[in-house]
Write a protein that holds these residues in place. Sequence first.
Motif, PDB file in Angstrom:
ATOM      1  N   VAL A 221       0.925  -1.147   0.086  1.00  0.00           N
ATOM      2  CA  VAL A 221       0.146   0.082   0.109  1.00  0.00           C
ATOM      3  C   VAL A 221       0.851   1.238  -0.067  1.00  0.00           C
ATOM      4  N   VAL A 222       0.661   1.983  -0.870  1.00  0.00           N
ATOM      5  CA  VAL A 222       1.610   3.344  -1.075  1.00  0.00           C
ATOM      6  C   VAL A 222       1.467   4.250   0.293  1.00  0.00           C
ATOM      7  N   LEU A 235       1.149   7.188  -9.174  1.00  0.00           N
ATOM      8  CA  LEU A 235       0.679   6.668  -8.144  1.00  0.00           C
ATOM      9  C   LEU A 235      -0.013   7.535  -7.004  1.00  0.00           C
ATOM     10  N   LYS A 236      -1.036   7.095  -6.037  1.00  0.00           N
ATOM     11  CA  LYS A 236      -1.500   8.091  -4.932  1.00  0.00           C
ATOM     12  C   LYS A 236      -1.629   7.447  -3.971  1.00  0.00           C
ATOM     13  N   PRO A 237      -1.215   7.845  -2.523  1.00  0.00           N
ATOM     14  CA  PRO A 237      -1.176   7.302  -1.338  1.00  0.00           C
ATOM     15  C   PRO A 237      -2.536   6.586  -1.136  1.00  0.00           C
ATOM     16  N   VAL A 280      -1.643   0.998 -14.187  1.00  0.00           N
ATOM     17  CA  VAL A 280      -0.737   2.230 -14.357  1.00  0.00           C
ATOM     18  C   VAL A 280       0.747   1.772 -14.838  1.00  0.00           C
ATOM     19  N   THR A 281       1.312   2.688 -15.472  1.00  0.00           N
ATOM     20  CA  THR A 281       2.724   2.277 -15.972  1.00  0.00           C
ATOM     21  C   THR A 281       3.410   2.873 -15.056  1.00  0.00           C
ATOM     22  N   LEU A 282       4.498   2.116 -14.584  1.00  0.00           N
ATOM     23  CA  LEU A 282       5.493   2.616 -13.727  1.00  0.00           C
ATOM     24  C   LEU A 282       7.142   2.685 -14.153  1.00  0.00           C
ATOM     25  N   GLY A 288      16.313  -1.042  -9.778  1.00  0.00           N
ATOM     26  CA  GLY A 288      15.109  -1.980  -9.461  1.00  0.00           C
ATOM     27  C   GLY A 288      14.197  -1.556  -8.641  1.00  0.00           C
ATOM     28  N   LYS A 289      13.818  -0.271  -8.244  1.00  0.00           N
ATOM     29  CA  LYS A 289      13.057   0.281  -7.319  1.00  0.00           C
ATOM     30  C   LYS A 289      12.058   1.436  -8.022  1.00  0.00           C
ATOM     31  N   ILE A 290      10.985   1.690  -7.568  1.00  0.00           N
ATOM     32  CA  ILE A 290      10.239   2.669  -7.905  1.00  0.00           C
ATOM     33  C   ILE A 290       9.765   3.919  -6.970  1.00  0.00           C
TER      34      ILE A 290
END
Length: 447
Positions: A221-222, A235-237, A280-282, A288-290
Amino acid sequence: MDILVKLSQFLLSLSLLIVLHELGHFIPAKIFKTRVEKFYLFFDVKFSLFKKKIGETVYGIGWLPLGGYVKIAGMIDESMDTEQLKQEPQPWEFRSKPAWQRLIIMLGGVTVNFVLAFVIYIGMTWYYGDKYIANDSLKDGVWVTSDVLEGLGMQSGDKIISIDGAHLERFDEAALKIVMGKEIKVDRNGEEKIIKLPVDFINSASNRKKTKLLMPRMPFVVGGFSDDSPNQEVLKPKDFIHSVNGVEIKYFDQMEDALKPFANEKVVAGVTRNDKQVEVTLQVNAEGKIGVAPALITHNDAEKLGLYKLSTDRYSFLESIPVGINMGINKLKEYGQQLKLIGNPETKAYKEVGGFMAIFNIFPDFWSWEAFWQITALLSIMLGVMNLLPIPALDGGHVMFLLYEMISGRKPSDKFLEYAQTVGFVLLIALLLFANGNDIFKAITGK
């Protein structure tokens, strides 16, 4: 504002412990008609923030929050006031009282500390209940957040069976038991594995930036973004990421392996947002992290998602008494084990000894009476144990000489006690400098 909340809890807890500890000396002194000249919260070096004389005692608040004291007539203490001792002993002085009365006066402070801790544990058990995460409820194992544990072979998804041969019933106790343990038995996909822990594990684990060893496994969960995250607009919280490139992501710890093959590339992620499924496209960076941090999941949400079960045992007031006492005894044993680790140079646990900053950082940055009383009870046990150490400047040092007097029938001379107090005071200052020096070193180095 957060730091003010922490500071308020820290000062309230410290003040409560000091005042009650000193009352433990003050009350029996008064019962035995011994004159108490001063009763101080904090030390009044050169000046006091407040003072008022009531009867024969000056009550005050000092400016140096390193403790407190009662100044008992005819006693060599941290004030090092030896002028009285040059005069003939008076009936109201500490030195004129029988050894058994002096022993009760000196043991009064630590007795109050231990009684206070047990009372708090009894009250918390009755009011809040005994809350814990059942280890058996972690059906998909634990999340290993320590690279030291990973280096020893433990993996996220492992189910802890036992630590040092003792079955683990409560997940909340795992971290402390591991720090003081020698081996962990885990279930990994139906196969039992033994994780051996080195003797200096506590030092190795503490030298890493990640402070937690283990956590219950959590969904992705962001919660927030790094400053350089390329996905802040995507992305959103509170977004729940449940797949990457068509592969299911049930837990946050699975994300790293899922993203590694796509370093410096873009991936399509399945996201649940406001109860709706979206894609969504990340952008994945070179590591290797977002650039996303996970959100904390409440116990209620975790139970709804079936991640684990928060168990709460409820007790009546009478039932809470033995449960609370047993809880206090277990905390006392655990603290004794920690002191044993510190006393063993091979563990290097002495590097983790902290001072006032370490105590300050224990308190949360939000007001929680449950956390406040939990921490205060533990600090009360620590204060009681530390004061029992046979160092002349502490209560334990006075008790040591009193027991010698009662057994041998010979009282140490005032001059000897004066020298012993000086040596003990130097040792105590050295310990304070070492502990608080560790705090400063960690603050500077970030370790």
